[in-house]
Scaffold this motif. Structure first.
Motif, PDB file in Angstrom:
ATOM      1  N   TRP A  88      -3.824   9.320  -0.347  1.00  7.03           N
ATOM      2  CA  TRP A  88      -5.018   8.708   0.337  1.00  7.03           C
ATOM      3  C   TRP A  88      -5.019   8.566   1.027  1.00  7.03           C
ATOM      4  CZ3 TRP A  88      -9.460   9.879  -1.851  1.00  7.03           C
ATOM      5  CH2 TRP A  88     -10.035   9.044  -2.856  1.00  7.03           C
ATOM      6  N   TYR A 137       0.764  -0.998  -0.413  1.00 11.18           N
ATOM      7  CA  TYR A 137       0.311   0.199  -0.415  1.00 11.18           C
ATOM      8  C   TYR A 137       0.304   1.269   0.246  1.00 11.18           C
ATOM      9  CZ  TYR A 137      -3.752  -3.084   0.694  1.00 11.18           C
ATOM     10  OH  TYR A 137      -4.647  -3.690   1.208  1.00 11.18           O
ATOM     11  N   TRP A 138       1.792   1.328  -0.061  1.00 14.05           N
ATOM     12  CA  TRP A 138       3.107   2.015   0.219  1.00 14.05           C
ATOM     13  C   TRP A 138       3.250   2.205  -1.361  1.00 14.05           C
ATOM     14  CZ3 TRP A 138       3.112   4.822   4.649  1.00 14.05           C
ATOM     15  CH2 TRP A 138       2.762   4.362   5.511  1.00 14.05           C
ATOM     16  N   TRP A 139       3.849   3.653  -1.714  1.00 20.93           N
ATOM     17  CA  TRP A 139       4.868   4.048  -3.281  1.00 20.93           C
ATOM     18  C   TRP A 139       6.568   4.399  -2.651  1.00 20.93           C
ATOM     19  CZ3 TRP A 139       6.405   8.893  -4.815  1.00 20.93           C
ATOM     20  CH2 TRP A 139       7.644   8.125  -6.566  1.00 20.93           C
ATOM     21  N   THR A 151       0.979   6.934   0.417  1.00 19.77           N
ATOM     22  CA  THR A 151       0.063   7.544  -0.686  1.00 19.77           C
ATOM     23  C   THR A 151      -0.980   8.938  -0.515  1.00 19.77           C
ATOM     24  OG1 THR A 151      -1.994   6.025  -0.853  1.00 19.77           O
ATOM     25  CG2 THR A 151      -0.315   5.056  -1.753  1.00 19.77           C
TER      26      THR A 151
END
Length: 93
Positions: free
Chosen positions: A11, A2-4, A9
């Motif tokens: 959101w 869920y991480w970039w 992110t």
């Protein structure tokens, strides 16, 4: 997943910002509500007690509404004034 990279992110930033604003809005609302509750509870009670009409005012209102006639009004007014003078006089033991 869920991480970039090493950052949240967009959101995540939006959710963090919205929840922070909502938290502080709730804290401020509770403080304002508590202040109003305490101010209303204390002020209105004192104002209500001080706003009570005197016996002479109540008697005048009854006379104005026609509940008692002039003779009854004057007799009761003399009684009230006489009773007020009796308990306030220093010569009474």
């Amino acid at each position: 997943m869920y991480w970039w990279g090493n950052q949240m992110t967009a959101w995540g930033w939006v959710l963090m910002s919205v929840s922070s604003v909502a938290f502080w809005a709730l804290v401020i609302a509770v403080i304002v509500a508590l202040g109003r509750y305490l101010r209303i509870g204390g002020t209105d009670r004192r104002a209500e007690q001080s706003a009570r009409p005197s016996p002479e005012q109540l008697l005048a209102e009854r006379y104005a509404r026609g509940e008692i006639d002039e003779a009854e009004y004057l007799r009761r007014l003399d009684t009230l004034e006489g009773a007020a003078g009796d308990w306030r006089s220093p010569s009474r033991p």
